[in-house]
Structure formats: structure tokens, C-alpha cells
Write an enzyme that holds these catalytic residues in place. Structure first.
Site, PDB file in Angstrom:
ATOM      1  N   GLY A 190       0.757  -1.242   0.000  1.00  0.00           N
ATOM      2  CA  GLY A 190       0.000   0.000   0.000  1.00  0.00           C
ATOM      3  C   GLY A 190       0.782   1.282   0.000  1.00  0.00           C
ATOM      4  O   GLY A 190       0.203   2.358  -0.201  1.00  0.00           O
ATOM      5  N   ASP A 191       2.086   1.217   0.233  1.00  0.00           N
ATOM      6  CA  ASP A 191       2.879   2.453   0.285  1.00  0.00           C
ATOM      7  C   ASP A 191       4.286   2.186  -0.217  1.00  0.00           C
ATOM      8  O   ASP A 191       5.273   2.539   0.424  1.00  0.00           O
ATOM      9  CB  ASP A 191       2.909   2.988   1.718  1.00  0.00           C
ATOM     10  CG  ASP A 191       3.362   4.448   1.784  1.00  0.00           C
ATOM     11  OD1 ASP A 191       3.400   5.118   0.730  1.00  0.00           O
ATOM     12  OD2 ASP A 191       3.683   4.917   2.894  1.00  0.00           O
ATOM     13  N   PHE A 192       4.382   1.573  -1.391  1.00  0.00           N
ATOM     14  CA  PHE A 192       5.673   1.187  -1.948  1.00  0.00           C
ATOM     15  C   PHE A 192       6.337   2.407  -2.580  1.00  0.00           C
ATOM     16  O   PHE A 192       6.410   2.548  -3.802  1.00  0.00           O
ATOM     17  CB  PHE A 192       5.478   0.080  -2.994  1.00  0.00           C
ATOM     18  CG  PHE A 192       6.475  -1.029  -2.874  1.00  0.00           C
ATOM     19  CD1 PHE A 192       6.295  -2.052  -1.957  1.00  0.00           C
ATOM     20  CD2 PHE A 192       7.611  -1.048  -3.658  1.00  0.00           C
ATOM     21  CE1 PHE A 192       7.221  -3.084  -1.832  1.00  0.00           C
ATOM     22  CE2 PHE A 192       8.545  -2.069  -3.539  1.00  0.00           C
ATOM     23  CZ  PHE A 192       8.349  -3.086  -2.621  1.00  0.00           C
TER      24      PHE A 192
END
Length: 339
Positions: A190-192
Site C-alpha cells: 500500500g505504500d511502496f
């Protein structure tokens, strides 16, 4: 409660006390790390201990238990605006340099796309009695929640960007929402982004992924969401953002080839993530003006990229990305990623 009031602001003295009481050792040094809505520190023990753990071949952190065996501890802490409850946990430290401080070559972009797909493949195998909690309905940072941005549009009143954001939301509802059933489901990191990926040099002149940080935005989603998020953030710090798509997509497809519905949605999903980051970042600054530098990292070049992608249009952007991806796939898969 505003975000400003809810974000912790512990002193080094408070941190030392918590670490001693919960984990049984005394810090020799405490260094702050940037964060969005929590508070993070590097804590070094008197023995100078650091830990690295690899799970299923992935270099990730692990949570260290408290003296009573808990993985988290709910603590009542006064950070200067009254006693409030905060969840405290201690994690192992991963050495390396964040990707955001590096000049991203096509090789490391390819590796980033590849590791992003690998992470989601591994998360798909996760078993836990509370796995349903990752559904996170209406989680504002999920790409399933793009229409929820409408409520935040007043923060960009008068900004030319607002019309593009409205257009992107409309395109999302027309082009993406009806096709969700055609996307393959998974659990997203979700937050790469380039500040959650650590790299280090290998035996040649290339770099390898040395660590993956911050699983706090995990949620149930789709593989194509993760690719869109990864591609978006890899463009942010790149001087030639359109050139990023090829190697990232090629790296991703070396693990998870895209189906036609996923390819068709990628352009709008990248625009959607840009809009989420820019709009929610602007909203967060109103709540945490003291944290503006970190919160607006994406905005420095994100607005320019948003305008660029919107003006070029889906057909042209996808032509560039997919043509380039095919070339990188042939080069890297045929000769290995050391080429």
C-alpha cells in the site's frame, strides 16, 4: 481530534523510559526518523545491537516482543497536549540507503517493480485469525477509495490542479470501478514509495533491494493497485518521469504478468494515486504545519507529473510505457538484471 493533536511528540527522556520499562534495555542513542502521522526513531542499545531478518526471502523488519511477550503495548503518554493513548512497538533495524536518495537507474527500477510484485505474492499467502481486518473499508489511502477525495477538494480551491483532480475522479468511476471484478485480488503493501525501500551496492556496479519498510498501510486490494502505487512514487524523484514506466512494469511482469483489464486501468490508477498524495498531503499540512517538509515531498514534483500525464493522455502514455516495458523485459529477462 485533529491530526495535529493525535500525532505523538515524545521527548528522548520519555522514549528512554518506555524502552527500559517495556523491553528491558537502555538506549545509547535515539535518532528521529521522518513520518506521516506517527513518530519513529532509531534506537541503538548500549551493546550496539542491530537486527536484520528475512522472511520468505524478503528483507523486512520484525517486531520485538516486550518483556511480557506482547508485540504492541498501549501506553498512556502526555506529549504536551494532555494524556492520550498511543500504541508502542519496537522493530528490528534494517541498514541501507533509502531509494529516494539515489539516482534510479533502469536496473534498480526493474528490481523495484519485481520486488513489489513479489511482496504482494508473499502477502497473498499470509494466514492470520484477524486477516479480515485488512478489508479496511473506506481507508482513504486505498485506491478503492478514490471517490472519497471529493470531500477534500476544498483544500485546493482556486488551484488549477482541482479541475484535473475532479477529472481523474470521474475517469476512475467510469473506467476503473466497473472493472474491479476483472482485477486479481491480493493484500497490498500500500505504500511502496522510494522512502520505504532500502538499497545497497552489490558486487558489481549495480544496486540491490536491501530492505522493505512500513507495512502500516496494508489492506485488501488488487495486484494492479500495488503496481500503480509503485510506478507513481518511482516517477516522483525522477528527472524523466515518463521513462520510469517501462522498467517498473517489466520488473513487475517478470513476476505477475498483467491481464488486459489491469493494463487498461493502469494510467487512471497512477493519476489517482498522484491525486490522493497531493490532495491528502495538502490536507495534512493544514493539520500538521510543523511537518510540512515531509508531508509535501510528493508535491515538489507531483503536480508537474500530474499535469504532464493528464495532458499527454492515456493512449500516448500507455504506448510509451508498454513499448518500453517490452524492450526492458527482453533485455533483463534474457540476460539477467546485471545487464
Amino acid at each position: 481530534m485533529s491530526m495535529k493533536d493525535s500525532k505523538p511528540n515524545l521527548s528522548n527522556f520519555q522514549i528512554t523510559g518506555i524502552v527500559e520499562r517495556l523491553f528491558g534495555f537502555t538506549p545509547s542513542s535515539i535518532r528521529p526518523l521522518p513520518s506521516y502521522d506517527d513518530q519513529n526513531f532509531i534506537v541503538t542499545t548500549l551493546e550496539g545491537k542491530e537486527y536484520v531478518l528475512k522472511k520468505r526471502g524478503l528483507p523486512v523488519q520484525t517486531v520485538l516482543p516486550t518483556l511480557t511477550g506482547q508485540l504492541m503495548s498501549l501506553e498512556e503518554i502526555d506529549c504536551g497536549f494532555g494524556v492520550k493513548s498511543y500504541m508502542v512497538r519496537l522493530m528490528t533495524y534494517l541498514p541501507g540507503t533509502v531509494l529516494g536518495k539515489m539516482t534510479c537507474t533502469p536496473q534498480i527500477l526493474y528490481e523495484t517493480g519485481k520486488i513489489a510484485a513479489t511482496v504482494d505474492n508473499v502477502l497473498l499467502q499470509m494466514e492470520h485469525p484477524c486477516l479480515e481486518s485488512l478489508q479496511r473499508k473506506n481507508f482513504i489511502w486505498s485506491l478503492a477509495s478514490v471517490p472519497l477525495l471529493k470531500q477534500y477538494l476544498p483544500v485546493i480551491d482556486g488551484d488549477p490542479m482541482q479541475q484535473i483532480v475532479k477529472g481523474v475522479i470521474e475517469q476512475y468511476q467510469i473506467q476503473v470501478e466497473p472493472k474491479l471484478s476483472s482485477f486479481r485480488k491480493c493484500i497490498n503493501h500500500g505504500d511502496f514509495n522510494d522512502h520505504n525501500i532500502l538499497v545497497e551496492s552489490d558486487d558489481s556496479s549495480n544496486y540491490k533491494i536491501a530492505g522493505i519498510l512500513d507495512f502500516g498501510d496494508m489492506s485488501s486490494g488488487y495486484f494492479i493497485f500495488e503496481l500503480a502505487i509503485t510506478l507513481t512514487y518511482m516517477m516522483i524523484e525522477n528527472s524523466s518521469p515518463l521513462d520510469v514506466g517501462g522498467p517498473v512494469i517489466a520488473g513487475w511482469e517478470s513476476v505477475i504478468p498483467l491481464n488486459e483489464a489491469e493494463k487498461d486501468a493502469l494510467y487512471v490508477l497512477v493519476l489517482s494515486r498522484l491525486c490522493q498524495s497531493l490532495v491528502l498531503g495538502r490536507h495534512a499540512v493544514l493539520q500538521q504545519p510543523e511537518n510540512e517538509e515531509y508531508l509535501m515531498l510528493t508535491a515538489k514534483t507531483g503536480v508537474r507529473i500530474l499535469f504532464l500525464l493528464w495532458q499527454k493522455g492515456k493512449e500516448e502514455v500507455m504506448r510509451i510505457w508498454l513499448q518500453s516495458a517490452a524492450e526492458y523485459a527482453e533485455n533483463y529477462q534474457g540476460a539477467g538484471t546485471k545487464k
